[in-house]
Design a protein around this motif. Structure first.
Motif, PDB file in Angstrom:
ATOM      1  N   PHE A   1      -6.598  -2.523  -0.172  1.00  0.00           N
ATOM      2  CA  PHE A   1      -5.291  -2.071  -0.632  1.00  0.00           C
ATOM      3  C   PHE A   1      -5.306  -0.618  -1.082  1.00  0.00           C
ATOM      4  N   GLU A   2      -6.466   0.010  -1.051  1.00  0.00           N
ATOM      5  CA  GLU A   2      -6.531   1.416  -1.443  1.00  0.00           C
ATOM      6  C   GLU A   2      -6.033   2.330  -0.334  1.00  0.00           C
ATOM      7  N   GLN A   3      -5.872   1.811   0.859  1.00  0.00           N
ATOM      8  CA  GLN A   3      -5.339   2.653   1.918  1.00  0.00           C
ATOM      9  C   GLN A   3      -3.829   2.499   1.957  1.00  0.00           C
ATOM     10  N   THR A   4      -3.161   3.466   2.595  1.00  0.00           N
ATOM     11  CA  THR A   4      -1.712   3.379   2.730  1.00  0.00           C
ATOM     12  C   THR A   4      -1.360   3.037   4.167  1.00  0.00           C
ATOM     13  N   LEU A   5      -0.213   2.404   4.315  1.00  0.00           N
ATOM     14  CA  LEU A   5       0.335   2.196   5.651  1.00  0.00           C
ATOM     15  C   LEU A   5       1.462   3.203   5.844  1.00  0.00           C
ATOM     16  N   ASP A   6       1.456   3.857   6.981  1.00  0.00           N
ATOM     17  CA  ASP A   6       2.442   4.908   7.203  1.00  0.00           C
ATOM     18  C   ASP A   6       3.354   4.653   8.394  1.00  0.00           C
ATOM     19  N   THR A   7       3.053   3.633   9.190  1.00  0.00           N
ATOM     20  CA  THR A   7       3.863   3.365  10.386  1.00  0.00           C
ATOM     21  C   THR A   7       3.964   1.870  10.626  1.00  0.00           C
ATOM     22  N   PHE A   8       4.930   1.499  11.459  1.00  0.00           N
ATOM     23  CA  PHE A   8       5.057   0.088  11.818  1.00  0.00           C
ATOM     24  C   PHE A   8       3.851  -0.354  12.641  1.00  0.00           C
ATOM     25  N   GLU A   9       3.307   0.542  13.456  1.00  0.00           N
ATOM     26  CA  GLU A   9       2.117   0.203  14.242  1.00  0.00           C
ATOM     27  C   GLU A   9       0.972  -0.204  13.328  1.00  0.00           C
ATOM     28  N   GLU A  10       0.820   0.530  12.224  1.00  0.00           N
ATOM     29  CA  GLU A  10      -0.252   0.203  11.280  1.00  0.00           C
ATOM     30  C   GLU A  10       0.000  -1.158  10.637  1.00  0.00           C
ATOM     31  N   PHE A  11       1.260  -1.461  10.357  1.00  0.00           N
ATOM     32  CA  PHE A  11       1.576  -2.779   9.798  1.00  0.00           C
ATOM     33  C   PHE A  11       1.254  -3.881  10.808  1.00  0.00           C
ATOM     34  N   ALA A  12       1.618  -3.664  12.065  1.00  0.00           N
ATOM     35  CA  ALA A  12       1.339  -4.668  13.100  1.00  0.00           C
ATOM     36  C   ALA A  12      -0.172  -4.904  13.219  1.00  0.00           C
TER      37      ALA A  12
END
Lengths: 178, 239
Positions: free
Chosen positions: B101-112
């Motif tokens: 959880f220390e990283q960030t998600l910045d795009t929908f691709e990363e969420f997928a």
């Protein structure tokens, strides 16, 4: 003022509403006032009935639907900011969490039954439906708790969902309702 | 489950177990309760904004709600076995959530990609609770499984759709390159003392390193066989 009791009232009413019960059916006369109210509040010029559960993705996955969605998301963010400003974040979170929790199973089951009636085995659309209804309840809860009134588009959207319909999208000047 | 470990069927039976058994169960329940909520707050909810259309936004919203519901399920069990409620809320406890959880998600691709690969890790952990000696925990785990499987399928399907174009493939590969290296740590240290205790009490069956190796193999199927992309190499000896 943020009236958390109104959020609670909305939450406890979730099991009794008719989520997705009318999806795919022709509009009845008694529905037309409710649908027209939402059309006006959303700024659409016309309403198009979506006749099939199987058409959900075609309409809701249209990129042209994003403009109206984003406008609603901005309004929801504004209401949340106001709510937090007049009370506090934990109070707002506690109140709206009840809406989420009470809807978790009920909305999923209602959507699943609607899919069954449409002879659809698409598990994804069931979740899309449950997510849409939950979002509508959450946004209506914010509007209602802040005393925005029954003519606010979030309150009208929720009313249409609770009556059994699914306002799928506003694309250009058309409001699409399943 | 160890042949010598009897099932603990109820909260009342739990209260009669050794302090060591109770502490081990509480560690597991606490970890699940905290990380389900933290994941929903840090990854799933913010991902709604990244989703490209109302269809995907509503789907992401529902996934976030289900993850929140998993927190509620484990937190309810936690309260029953005496874990203070504040200990199970990430913002109110000193216990740190998982390092992923220390990283960030910045795009929908990363969420997928996170759903495809991150929730795959979660499935392996939950699978390891399906014969748990503490029956209420086994039941909670079993109840979350259908939704976790859907979340992985969502990730698989979303990644496959995005990969339909060369540009999409590049974006998904970039997301895999960013996210996957952080995930093997999800299974904890190899030769873990906590894991040994869990296995001695019949709470878990597998070693951390065994689950991690299984995870990498299954992730490779998802990424290389299904998507035709490359799973980054990870040195498993570092854990």
């Amino acid at each position: 003022m943020f009236d958390a009791t109104r959020v609670h009232a909305l939450a406890v009413a979730i099991p009794a509403a008719h989520w997705f019960a009318l999806c795919g059916l022709p509009f009845a006369d008694e529905e037309r006032v409710r649908i027209e109210e939402l059309r006006l509040a959303s700024g659409a010029q016309r309403v198009e009935r979506v006749g099939s559960w199987h058409s959900v993705r075609v309409v809701a996955d249209d990129p042209r639907a994003l403009a109206a969605y984003d406008a609603d998301a901005a309004e929801a963010a504004r209401l949340k900011s106001v709510a937090i400003a007049v009370t506090d974040a934990p109070t707002v979170l506690r109140a709206t969490s009840e809406v989420v929790e009470r809807g978790l199973g009920v909305l999923f089951e209602a959507a699943r039954q609607a899919a069954d009636r449409a002879r659809s085995d698409d598990a994804t659309t069931v979740r899309v439906a449950a997510g849409a209804a939950s979002e509508a309840i959450y946004r209506a809860a914010l509007a209602w708790a802040l005393g925005e009134g029954n003519s606010h588009r979030f309150v009208l959207t929720h009313a249409l969902f609770a009556s059994g319909r699914w306002p799928l999208a506003r694309i250009d000047d058309t409001l699409y309702v399943l | 489950m160890s042949a010598s470990v009897a099932e603990v069927k109820t909260i009342e039976e739990f209260a009669a177990q050794s302090p060591e058994y109770q502490a081990a169960v509480k560690k597991l329940v606490l970890s699940h309760a905290i990380n389900e909520l933290y994941g929903a707050q840090v990854f799933d909810e913010p991902a709604v904004a990244y989703a490209p259309t109302p269809y995907w936004k509503w789907l992401t919203c529902r996934i976030a709600m289900e993850e929140y519901g998993h927190h509620v399920r484990f937190a309810d069990l936690g309260k029953q076995i005496g874990i203070p409620e504040d200990d199970m809320i990430p913002q109110r406890t000193a216990k740190k959530p998982l390092s992923i959880f220390e990283q960030t998600l910045d795009t929908f691709e990363e969420f997928a990609v996170l759903k495809m690969l991150g929730d795959l890790g979660e499935i392996i952990q939950v699978e390891d609770l399906l014969k748990c000696s503490f029956v209420p925990l086994r039941t909670a785990a079993r109840a979350t499984m259908p939704e976790e499987k859907f979340h992985v399928k969502f990730g698989d399907d979303a990644c496959a759709e995005i990969c339909a174009t060369p540009e999409g493939k590049e974006r998904i590969q970039a997301a895999i390159d960013k996210i996957f290296p952080t995930l093997p740590a999800f299974f904890g240290r190899s030769n873990s003392r906590n894991n040994q205790i869990f296995r001695e009490f019949g709470l878990k069956e597998r070693t951390n390193e065994g689950m991690r190796e299984d995870y990498v193999n299954r992730a490779r199927v998802s990424v290389e066989e299904r998507l035709g992309l490359k799973l980054p190499d990870v040195d498993l000896s570092q854990y």
